[in-house]
Design an enzyme around this catalytic site. Structure first.
Site, PDB file in Angstrom:
ATOM      1  N   GLY B 140      81.465  82.845  97.193  1.00 29.44           N
ATOM      2  CA  GLY B 140      82.232  84.097  97.185  1.00 29.44           C
ATOM      3  C   GLY B 140      82.843  84.415  95.836  1.00 29.44           C
ATOM      4  O   GLY B 140      83.818  85.155  95.738  1.00 29.44           O
ATOM      5  N   SER B 141      82.274  83.875  94.771  1.00 28.53           N
ATOM      6  CA  SER B 141      82.880  84.045  93.445  1.00 28.53           C
ATOM      7  C   SER B 141      82.305  85.216  92.665  1.00 28.53           C
ATOM      8  O   SER B 141      82.755  85.502  91.566  1.00 28.53           O
ATOM      9  CB  SER B 141      82.673  82.761  92.632  1.00 28.53           C
ATOM     10  OG  SER B 141      81.294  82.573  92.363  1.00 28.53           O
ATOM     11  N   ASN B 142      81.327  85.894  93.235  1.00 25.26           N
ATOM     12  CA  ASN B 142      80.659  86.983  92.501  1.00 25.26           C
ATOM     13  C   ASN B 142      81.636  88.081  92.081  1.00 25.26           C
ATOM     14  O   ASN B 142      82.535  88.442  92.839  1.00 25.26           O
ATOM     15  CB  ASN B 142      79.553  87.566  93.391  1.00 25.26           C
ATOM     16  CG  ASN B 142      78.853  88.728  92.718  1.00 25.26           C
ATOM     17  OD1 ASN B 142      79.274  89.865  92.847  1.00 25.26           O
ATOM     18  ND2 ASN B 142      77.830  88.430  91.968  1.00 25.26           N
ATOM     19  N   THR B 210      78.010  78.147  94.503  1.00 24.47           N
ATOM     20  CA  THR B 210      76.994  77.275  95.095  1.00 24.47           C
ATOM     21  C   THR B 210      75.645  77.422  94.386  1.00 24.47           C
ATOM     22  O   THR B 210      75.371  78.429  93.738  1.00 24.47           O
ATOM     23  CB  THR B 210      76.765  77.629  96.572  1.00 24.47           C
ATOM     24  OG1 THR B 210      76.232  78.959  96.644  1.00 24.47           O
ATOM     25  CG2 THR B 210      78.045  77.547  97.378  1.00 24.47           C
ATOM     26  N   SER B 219      72.290  83.049  87.507  1.00 17.56           N
ATOM     27  CA  SER B 219      73.495  82.584  86.838  1.00 17.56           C
ATOM     28  C   SER B 219      73.195  81.834  85.539  1.00 17.56           C
ATOM     29  O   SER B 219      72.078  81.365  85.325  1.00 17.56           O
ATOM     30  CB  SER B 219      74.197  81.644  87.834  1.00 17.56           C
ATOM     31  OG  SER B 219      75.112  80.790  87.232  1.00 17.56           O
ATOM     32  N   GLY B 221      75.101  78.776  83.015  1.00 15.39           N
ATOM     33  CA  GLY B 221      76.225  77.867  82.803  1.00 15.39           C
ATOM     34  C   GLY B 221      76.623  77.829  81.342  1.00 15.39           C
ATOM     35  O   GLY B 221      75.883  78.288  80.470  1.00 15.39           O
ATOM     36  N   TYR B 474      79.622  89.151  75.279  1.00 10.09           N
ATOM     37  CA  TYR B 474      80.495  89.118  76.450  1.00 10.09           C
ATOM     38  C   TYR B 474      81.844  89.741  76.094  1.00 10.09           C
ATOM     39  O   TYR B 474      82.587  89.194  75.292  1.00 10.09           O
ATOM     40  CB  TYR B 474      80.651  87.646  76.845  1.00 10.09           C
ATOM     41  CG  TYR B 474      81.274  87.344  78.186  1.00 10.09           C
ATOM     42  CD1 TYR B 474      82.608  87.624  78.443  1.00 10.09           C
ATOM     43  CD2 TYR B 474      80.537  86.721  79.188  1.00 10.09           C
ATOM     44  CE1 TYR B 474      83.170  87.305  79.671  1.00 10.09           C
ATOM     45  CE2 TYR B 474      81.090  86.397  80.412  1.00 10.09           C
ATOM     46  CZ  TYR B 474      82.404  86.697  80.645  1.00 10.09           C
ATOM     47  OH  TYR B 474      82.973  86.374  81.853  1.00 10.09           O
TER      48      TYR B 474
END
Lengths: 563, 563
Positions: B140-142, B210, B219, B221, B474
């Site tokens: 649920g981090s989106n 996840t 994603s 990292g 970014y």
């Protein structure tokens, strides 16, 4: 008309004036004869007569031709015999065998040479309107049956891309180049060379294949260990379909949903025509070194390759032959080559002292690239790893002889076909933990299957294209033909090898595409739902099913298509 | 019930008992106040009352529930208020702002916790039969709006994957691991650690996201420079759809047509549910070193990053802040951190001598991994390149302070939301030759757009995730809220930044997915035909359009969905 690369000879590999030079490889034929049990030696040179080749009755849609003539020049369209025969097939065994028997049932009705993306767009739109099949054609070097026409009930056009051969833009600081898809390997490298850059993609077919073909088939070059497979090099792509142009952006990486580059890569002409791509390029290495090593056995060589990967010591190329492939390499060597001394009695004595026995020994060829200092450092590190499993270096000349002959190997097949010998290759990839079981079982099965047809088998294997998780496993095999049922014999043997790949959890091919020959295993490889997904994409982008129909879509009796 | 990771607090980032510790970062609030022009300081701690949150009237299909109960345990199904609120949104600004205002219009009607692939298959099949919407949910981090329900006319289920958290198999020699998709970062690394291995994927959301979420959103990292983005790590995948299971094979590379892994990667829950993946893993590095450097200006830092790539000198992580982001990092530093001395007058004097001025200086953080000797060698090589453009090393303690606080940054947003400040990020990637134009124009536009709403802008940028052809760019920004039209203000500003990315040839996101917030630019990014291709895949694998509907499919008025 602008320069364009020559077509290969229609009956074999390479340019018409180039063939396997038996004098330059005097050990090859005696080796092959002995291995394959060939007694006669009275094979005579055949003449290949284009006029006697049987072509399908041309199916020409008049309205299509009229429309085509409205936007293409006469020099861009051909229905001549020679053009049709050249575009009938790729260069697989089945292709060449049939052509040499005078059968070109796979030939298109027409060959079109677009000279711009607009030509491609208009041709596809017109083809869709008239229900005409389009088969994109690059260099015609494919060996898996990607190029022959699969149906006779519609008109079929071979779209030969070789005139789209411009290097459109080079961004040196970003190491990218925008390139038209019809460009051939040598032309591309020459043009990139003026910027001091290289694509780094050198498949065995390098002289006779195109950028678009590489992308459409997920090709791998000899130096993929350093530069990646073609799918790792694509930054952006343009693919013309009958529904419009699919185009992606020149960005290093993205999170924009499903990656559209990977929809075009590997699409094997079934969705549209790749007209250009922006590719990752690299500064030409200052220095390059190829070096041969001899390992006491195949397993030791594999262990060394894996250890190199684990320690991040990555040559640009690494190719390890099993003992039989090693024997073939030694037989193939030019007389004054660096490998000659390997067979000297002095050297054999040295090998014995070092505990190596030639029948079990495995030859590895490695290439290192970078600055001189980097190359020296890489070689030092790799050698240290190799030595630990008992390898010995064969010195610089071994590498030079590889470099000199690296694109010659495909010519052997024609030479052997002339002598009623079938040769072919089957390759896959698997994880490190599975390489030896896959290798041993497949080789045993391959030999047994050849033996079943009553002839002596020759089969060897090499490991190349290393990755962190595994490598490519590449089998080469040959046998005397069973007269009158050469295709059935081939089918049986090829089928056994491919089935073994799938049974061992490996993939249908590491870099030769699905085409016709690997189609029977597509569902096993990518799952039934994967096949369904491909069909869904196809319906969306090619609703009329005009693009290379029959490919990537398994049918109920896929082996029938082989014959 | 087996252990399962906790849900994050519904009103913000992180666990309920963790929040931004202003005492530990005493410089932060004074810096933010000054930069944003905030006069008052009388913000009081709010209590978040779950009971007052407005939820959509539950839409429960009785036959669906009955069927569900036939194969799931009661503990796997919930329609409780708290569960619904937690699964209503991700953690973007829009998400948190609405929840804090007591609006959970995006909440599902039901939450389902599958405990096996079979549970997922049966749930999807049942959902397809009953026309029930399914939205897969990882951590649920989106932050791009991937998780909220987009329609009210069908029942909606959030499929929370956290109970599928087993490490199924590890093949150490092949460096691969088969892993269930619901596993969280720390759990995965802990389990792989028992084999001495790591996945090497450490996004900012690491603690709360996840494997399945990483794959579905493409994603990246922090250490992608060494380990790649998630799409580079996937070897094989299993994705359950309402039409069956799409499964690929555990092989390093293939030429089996269109790559089905890349159909699942980035699919954002619109095709099916990723239940497991075989991932490339790596031996844990013996040694790790993080080090800060100060560059005289941003441009010099970019030049050094690019030079490192060109020379194949690749730290595992490299993150270069522009001057404003550098100032933020310095303000954020813990009091006794390695960055403290940067602000000492002694150090400022030293900087002046070296020709550096703090207002223009750019902080770079780099991480090196490998054997101790390799780390030392990498550091030496990188430092030589950095020094050439006038950088100075900030010593080891600067790296330690980064390591200690690297997952804390997202907490700031909640702290500032409490103070009526909106903060957000927008990121993209582009080729090296385009980084500075994109950076300058976007930053200027961003500031101007914030200013237009009558408040002082704070905006900074960092460059990270380097590739041979470019890097990620970014932006982080913040501003005082326009009371009563906070969402409109946010929309205007966010929209300007994203439009600038697209206008500059960059992509809509480098690693945050399309979701709702980037959907308006999807067609510009992947072309109209790309959107059509996505729709075709969706029709093929999800004919009932039950999987996360509305995502990856632009609608006529995409900005409406933002509100």
């Amino acid at each position: 008309m602008a320069y364009e690369p020559r077509h290969m000879k229609w009956w074999g590999w390479g340019n018409e004036d180039v063939e396997f030079d038996a004098q330059a490889h005097p050990g090859f034929w005696p080796y092959a004869r002995a291995e394959l049990g060939i007694e006669r030696d009275d094979f005579c040179r055949r003449e290949w007569k284009l006029e006697t080749v049987e072509l399908p009755e041309p199916f020409l849609d008049e309205r299509f031709l009229v429309k085509l003539a409205s936007f293409l020049k006469p020099t861009q369209i051909s229905d001549q015999r020679k053009e049709r025969v050249i575009h009938a097939y790729g260069k697989g065994f089945r292709d060449l065998f049939r052509l040499r028997r005078g059968l070109a049932i796979g030939a298109p009705d027409l060959v079109v040479y677009p000279e711009s993306e607009r030509d491609v767009c208009l041709t596809l739109r017109t083809a869709a309107e008239r229900d005409v099949v389009v088969i994109p054609f690059g260099g015609g070097s494919n060996i898996s049956g990607c190029l022959e026409r699969m149906e006779a009930r519609r008109m079929s056009v071979s779209l030969d891309m070789r005139r789209l051969r411009r290097l459109l833009a080079v961004d040196v600081p970003s190491c990218t180049a925008r390139i038209e898809s019809g460009i051939f390997g040598p032309d591309l490298e020459e043009q990139l060379g003026t910027y001091g850059m290289t694509l780094g993609h050198f498949p065995d077919s390098f002289l006779h294949s195109t950028l678009g073909g590489w992308i459409a088939t997920r090709s791998a070059g000899m130096q993929s260990d350093r530069y990646g497979k073609i799918e790792d090099m694509v930054v952006a792509v343009r693919m013309v379909t009958s529904e419009g142009v699919l185009a992606t952006r020149t960005v290093p990486k993205s999170s924009n949903g499903i990656d559209m580059n990977h929809l075009c890569i590997g699409s094997e002409g079934t969705l549209g025509v790749i007209t250009e791509a922006t590719m990752r390029i690299h500064p030409r290495p200052e220095s390059r070194l190829v070096r041969g090593f001899l390992f006491p056995e195949f397993e030791a060589g594999i262990q060394a390759m894996q250890e190199c990967v684990r320690r991040e010591c990555r040559p640009a190329m690494v190719r390890l032959n099993d003992p039989d492939k090693t024997a073939l390499s030694l037989a193939f060597r030019p007389p004054a080559s660096g490998l000659s001394n390997v067979l000297s009695s002095l050297f054999k004595g040295y090998l014995r002292v070092r505990g190596l026995s030639l029948p079990r020994a495995s030859l590895m060829l490695t290439a290192f690239e970078g600055t001189q200092a980097e190359v020296a450092r890489q070689l030092r590190r790799a050698q240290a790893i190799y030595r630990r499993v008992g390898s010995i270096s064969l010195g610089e000349s071994s590498g030079k002889s590889f470099e000199a002959t690296k694109y010659d190997f495909p010519h052997i097949r024609d030479y052997l076909l002339d002598r009623d010998v079938t040769t072919d290759v089957s390759e896959t990839s698997t994880v490190w933990s599975n390489i030896l079981p896959l290798y041993r079982d497949t080789l045993a099965l391959l030999r047994a299957t050849i033996l079943e047809s009553g002839v002596r088998p020759w089969a060897g294997c090499h490991i190349s294209h290393t990755y962190q998780s595994g490598a490519s496993v590449y089998f080469t095999f040959g046998f005397r033909q069973e007269r009158g049922c050469e295709l059935e014999q081939y089918l049986r043997i090829k089928r056994a090898v491919q089935q073994s790949f799938i049974d061992h959890g490996a993939t249908l091919s590491h870099h030769h595409a699905v085409g016709t020959e690997h189609l029977p295993w597509l569902a096993a490889d990518i799952s039934q739902l994967g096949v369904k997904a491909v069909a869904a994409i196809k319906r969306g982008l090619d609703p009329g099913n005009i693009m290379n129909p029959g490919r990537l879509q398994p049918c109920s009796n896929p082996f029938d298509r082989w014959m």
